[in-house]
Design an enzyme around this catalytic site. Sequence first.
Site, PDB file in Angstrom:
ATOM      1  N   HIS A 262       2.359  -5.745   0.213  1.00 36.87           N
ATOM      2  CA  HIS A 262       3.233  -5.440   1.356  1.00 36.87           C
ATOM      3  C   HIS A 262       4.341  -6.489   1.462  1.00 36.87           C
ATOM      4  O   HIS A 262       5.514  -6.163   1.644  1.00 36.87           O
ATOM      5  CB  HIS A 262       2.462  -5.457   2.679  1.00 36.87           C
ATOM      6  CG  HIS A 262       1.419  -4.416   2.828  1.00 36.87           C
ATOM      7  ND1 HIS A 262       0.137  -4.725   3.231  1.00 36.87           N
ATOM      8  CD2 HIS A 262       1.443  -3.074   2.648  1.00 36.87           C
ATOM      9  CE1 HIS A 262      -0.582  -3.614   3.293  1.00 36.87           C
ATOM     10  NE2 HIS A 262       0.194  -2.598   2.938  1.00 36.87           N
TER      11      HIS A 262
ATOM     12  N   LYS B 172      -8.989   6.283  13.009  1.00 35.89           N
ATOM     13  CA  LYS B 172      -9.247   5.327  11.939  1.00 35.89           C
ATOM     14  C   LYS B 172      -9.919   4.077  12.487  1.00 35.89           C
ATOM     15  O   LYS B 172      -9.554   3.585  13.551  1.00 35.89           O
ATOM     16  CB  LYS B 172      -7.924   4.968  11.252  1.00 35.89           C
ATOM     17  CG  LYS B 172      -8.078   4.198   9.979  1.00 35.89           C
ATOM     18  CD  LYS B 172      -6.750   4.096   9.242  1.00 35.89           C
ATOM     19  CE  LYS B 172      -6.900   3.270   7.987  1.00 35.89           C
ATOM     20  NZ  LYS B 172      -5.641   3.107   7.276  1.00 35.89           N
TER      21      LYS B 172
ATOM     22  N   ARG C  58       2.512   1.452  -6.241  1.00 39.08           N
ATOM     23  CA  ARG C  58       1.733   0.594  -7.127  1.00 39.08           C
ATOM     24  C   ARG C  58       1.426   1.258  -8.460  1.00 39.08           C
ATOM     25  O   ARG C  58       1.267   0.594  -9.466  1.00 39.08           O
ATOM     26  CB  ARG C  58       0.394   0.225  -6.464  1.00 39.08           C
ATOM     27  CG  ARG C  58       0.537  -0.653  -5.252  1.00 39.08           C
ATOM     28  CD  ARG C  58      -0.770  -0.803  -4.543  1.00 39.08           C
ATOM     29  NE  ARG C  58      -1.205   0.537  -4.118  1.00 39.08           N
ATOM     30  CZ  ARG C  58      -2.280   0.790  -3.430  1.00 39.08           C
ATOM     31  NH1 ARG C  58      -3.096  -0.164  -3.095  1.00 39.08           N
ATOM     32  NH2 ARG C  58      -2.585   2.020  -3.069  1.00 39.08           N
TER      33      ARG C  58
ATOM     34  N   SER D  80      -4.939  -2.890   0.651  1.00 41.71           N
ATOM     35  CA  SER D  80      -5.655  -3.339   1.847  1.00 41.71           C
ATOM     36  C   SER D  80      -7.140  -3.015   1.752  1.00 41.71           C
ATOM     37  O   SER D  80      -7.979  -3.810   2.182  1.00 41.71           O
ATOM     38  CB  SER D  80      -5.061  -2.693   3.103  1.00 41.71           C
ATOM     39  OG  SER D  80      -3.773  -3.195   3.353  1.00 41.71           O
TER      40      SER D  80
END
Length: 152
Positions: A17, A41, A90, A127
Site C-alpha cells: 500500500h 467484515k 500485484r 494484508s
Amino acid sequence: MRRAIFPGSFDPLTLGHFDIISRGITLFDELYIAIGINADKKYMFSLDERKKFIEEAFANEPKIKVVTYQGLTVDFCKDIGADFILRGLRNPADFEFEKAIAHTNRKLSEIETVFLLTSSGKSYISSSIVRDVIRNGGDYTSLVPDTVRYIK
C-alpha cells in the site's frame, strides 16, 4: 485539479500500500486514502487504528487526506469531486478482479481507474498475509511501515 482516491480496508497498511500511495502522490494533486467501512467484515485492527497507521505514515505529505466512507466507491468519488480511482496490482489475478470492478465503476459513472504495478519485491505482500503472520506470532515488521504496530 487532479483528485484521486485510493480505496481499501488497509487492515493493516502494508509496504505494498505504502508503495502505491508514495508513487500515486506524484500523479495527482490530491490523494484521498479512503478506508471503506464494511459492517459485514471482521477487522483485526479498529477503524481508528487503521486511520492512525496511515496518517502517521504520511504525516509530512500535504497532498494526502485520510478519510472513511461507506457505500459505493463511485458515489464517494462524486461526493468529494474525485475523477480517478487509484488501484495497485500485484499479480495477474489482481488485474482480472480489478478490471471487472473498473469496468463496473465506469458503467456507473465517468470515473477513471488508474492502475500501478506494485514495485518489485513487494508484490507478495497482502494484508491477509500480514494478519496471518501476526496471528501466528511471526515477525511482520518487514511487511509494514514503521507506523504499524500490533499491541494487544
